[in-house]
Design an enzyme around this catalytic site. Structure first.
Site, PDB file in Angstrom:
ATOM      1  N   LYS A 175     -22.655   6.618 -33.019  1.00 18.65           N
ATOM      2  CA  LYS A 175     -23.394   6.726 -34.265  1.00 18.65           C
ATOM      3  C   LYS A 175     -22.804   5.893 -35.393  1.00 18.65           C
ATOM      4  O   LYS A 175     -23.415   5.779 -36.454  1.00 18.65           O
ATOM      5  CB  LYS A 175     -23.499   8.195 -34.673  1.00 18.65           C
ATOM      6  CG  LYS A 175     -24.246   9.046 -33.686  1.00 18.65           C
ATOM      7  CD  LYS A 175     -25.659   8.584 -33.346  1.00 18.65           C
ATOM      8  CE  LYS A 175     -26.548   8.393 -34.535  1.00 18.65           C
ATOM      9  NZ  LYS A 175     -27.981   8.534 -34.201  1.00 18.65           N
ATOM     10  N   ASP A 176     -21.636   5.312 -35.204  1.00 18.54           N
ATOM     11  CA  ASP A 176     -21.084   4.424 -36.232  1.00 18.54           C
ATOM     12  C   ASP A 176     -22.016   3.247 -36.486  1.00 18.54           C
ATOM     13  O   ASP A 176     -22.103   2.728 -37.595  1.00 18.54           O
ATOM     14  CB  ASP A 176     -19.712   3.890 -35.795  1.00 18.54           C
ATOM     15  CG  ASP A 176     -18.665   4.985 -35.786  1.00 18.54           C
ATOM     16  OD1 ASP A 176     -18.968   6.101 -36.243  1.00 18.54           O
ATOM     17  OD2 ASP A 176     -17.542   4.727 -35.316  1.00 18.54           O
TER      18      ASP A 176
END
Ligand code: PMP
Length: 333
Positions: A40-41
């Site tokens: 999700k970065d």
């Protein structure tokens, strides 16, 4: 360091044992190696950049998001690097480790009861309302803001293409927002329409029935996996070129999480186990000689208290899914 270097672009790992068993090359993007420790970065970086570009997020502003935790952790890191405040709404069913980490990062974390999207008190709607009522605050809206999918069109997809020298035959991903699967499949199919995209779906999600039969019907009761499974078609998933869906049980996800740990050397969460179980299915469908790419989404440390606990697994009827020799390493807390 440019923030874009914060993404671990170099890591595509061949899973040696799984490749041997299947006669395929099964490889996974090592997303646990990103700066904030998860896949999700990528979405977090693109969502923040999008809000800045649109003039919605100004210096000293507040980033607000509803998240199962990983997007929040990515956002909180970037907020620290760029001088923004960070407010996170998350369902109180998510792991304590993720909540603790968000607090350590300085985010204002607000765990709320887990209710369906149709309920006005769903964590996403609470995040949206809070941002609206706060000066210089922006709701990231990861589920329906397609800057999320764009992250994977511009980074994950091209990386997989380059790192396999264009020899990839199929990809498979579990979906939460759908950003990873939709972005990767959109990019790869432009390069080669023959590349197959599979949606790996946990129990309790509607997406398997949606892809197979066009119906938003839940299959199964729920899953111990976090961050994946969905009750609707998000804007990020809408229109994505997906060839087929695979229903994956918690039993399979748990078995492969522990096999990844003890046979491949990767300590990852259950969505990674589910992804790898799906890659194995795809390898069996396609036969030997193919290259299948999936994702190790985050680290097992984020789920230590539950997923690696004998008691928890027993309560959920999943202890038997851990291959017998590996049960010795479970903790008894
Ligand atoms: N695995 C984990 C651990 C996650 O947190 C998420 C996202 N919540 C995903 C997989 C799925 O990613 P996406 O939102 O891109 O579908």
């Amino acid at each position: 360091m440019a923030l874009s270097e914060w993404l671990a672009r170099l890591h595509l790992i061949k899973l040696e044992q799984l490749s041997k068993i299947t006669g395929c090359t099964i490889a996974a993007k090592a997303e646990f190696a990103n700066g904030g420790g998860s896949v999700k970065d990528r979405a977090a970086l693109f969502l923040i950049k999008d809000a800045i570009k649109k003039g919605q997020l100004k210096p000293g502003g507040t980033v607000v998001e509803g998240t199962a935790g990983n997007t929040g952790i990515g956002l909180a890191h970037i907020c620290n690097a760029m001088g923004f405040k960070c407010v996170i709404y998350m369902p109180n069913t998510q792991s304590k480790e993720k909540i603790d980490m968000l607090r350590t990062l300085g985010a204002d974390v607000r765990p709320v009861p887990a209710v369906p999207f149709t309920d006005p008190n769903n964590y996403n709607h609470q995040a949206s309302r809070f941002a609206e009522s706060t000066e210089n605050a922006v709701w990231m809206n990861q589920f329906d803001n397609t800057a999320n999918r764009q992250a994977h069109i511009e980074t994950t997809g091209p990386e997989i293409w380059q790192q396999t020298n264009g020899k990839v035959d199929a990809v498979t991903f579990g979906t939460g927002t759908g950003g990873t699967l939709a972005g990767v499949s959109t990019y790869l199919k432009e390069k080669n329409p023959k590349i197959q995209a599979f949606l790996a779906d946990p129990e309790g999600s509607v997406l398997y029935n949606y892809i197979k039969h066009g119906k938003l019907e839940r299959r199964g009761d729920g899953s111990i996996t976090e961050g994946i499974g969905q009750g609707r078609v998000t804007e990020n998933l809408k229109g994505a070129p997906i060839d087929d869906a695979l229903p994956i049980t918690d039993k399979e996800a748990v078995e492969w999480t522990f096999r990844l740990l003890h046979e491949e050397g990767f300590f990852v969460g259950a969505s990674s186990g589910l992804n790898v179980a799906a890659a194995l299915r795809v390898a069996k469908l396609m036969g030997p000689g193919h290259t299948i790419v999936t994702c190790l989404c985050d680290t097992g440390q984020r789920y230590y208290a539950k997923l690696f606990s004998r008691k928890f697994l027993q309560q959920k009827g999943l202890l038997e899914s851990v291959p017998e020799p590996y049960r010795l390493a479970l903790h008894d807390d």
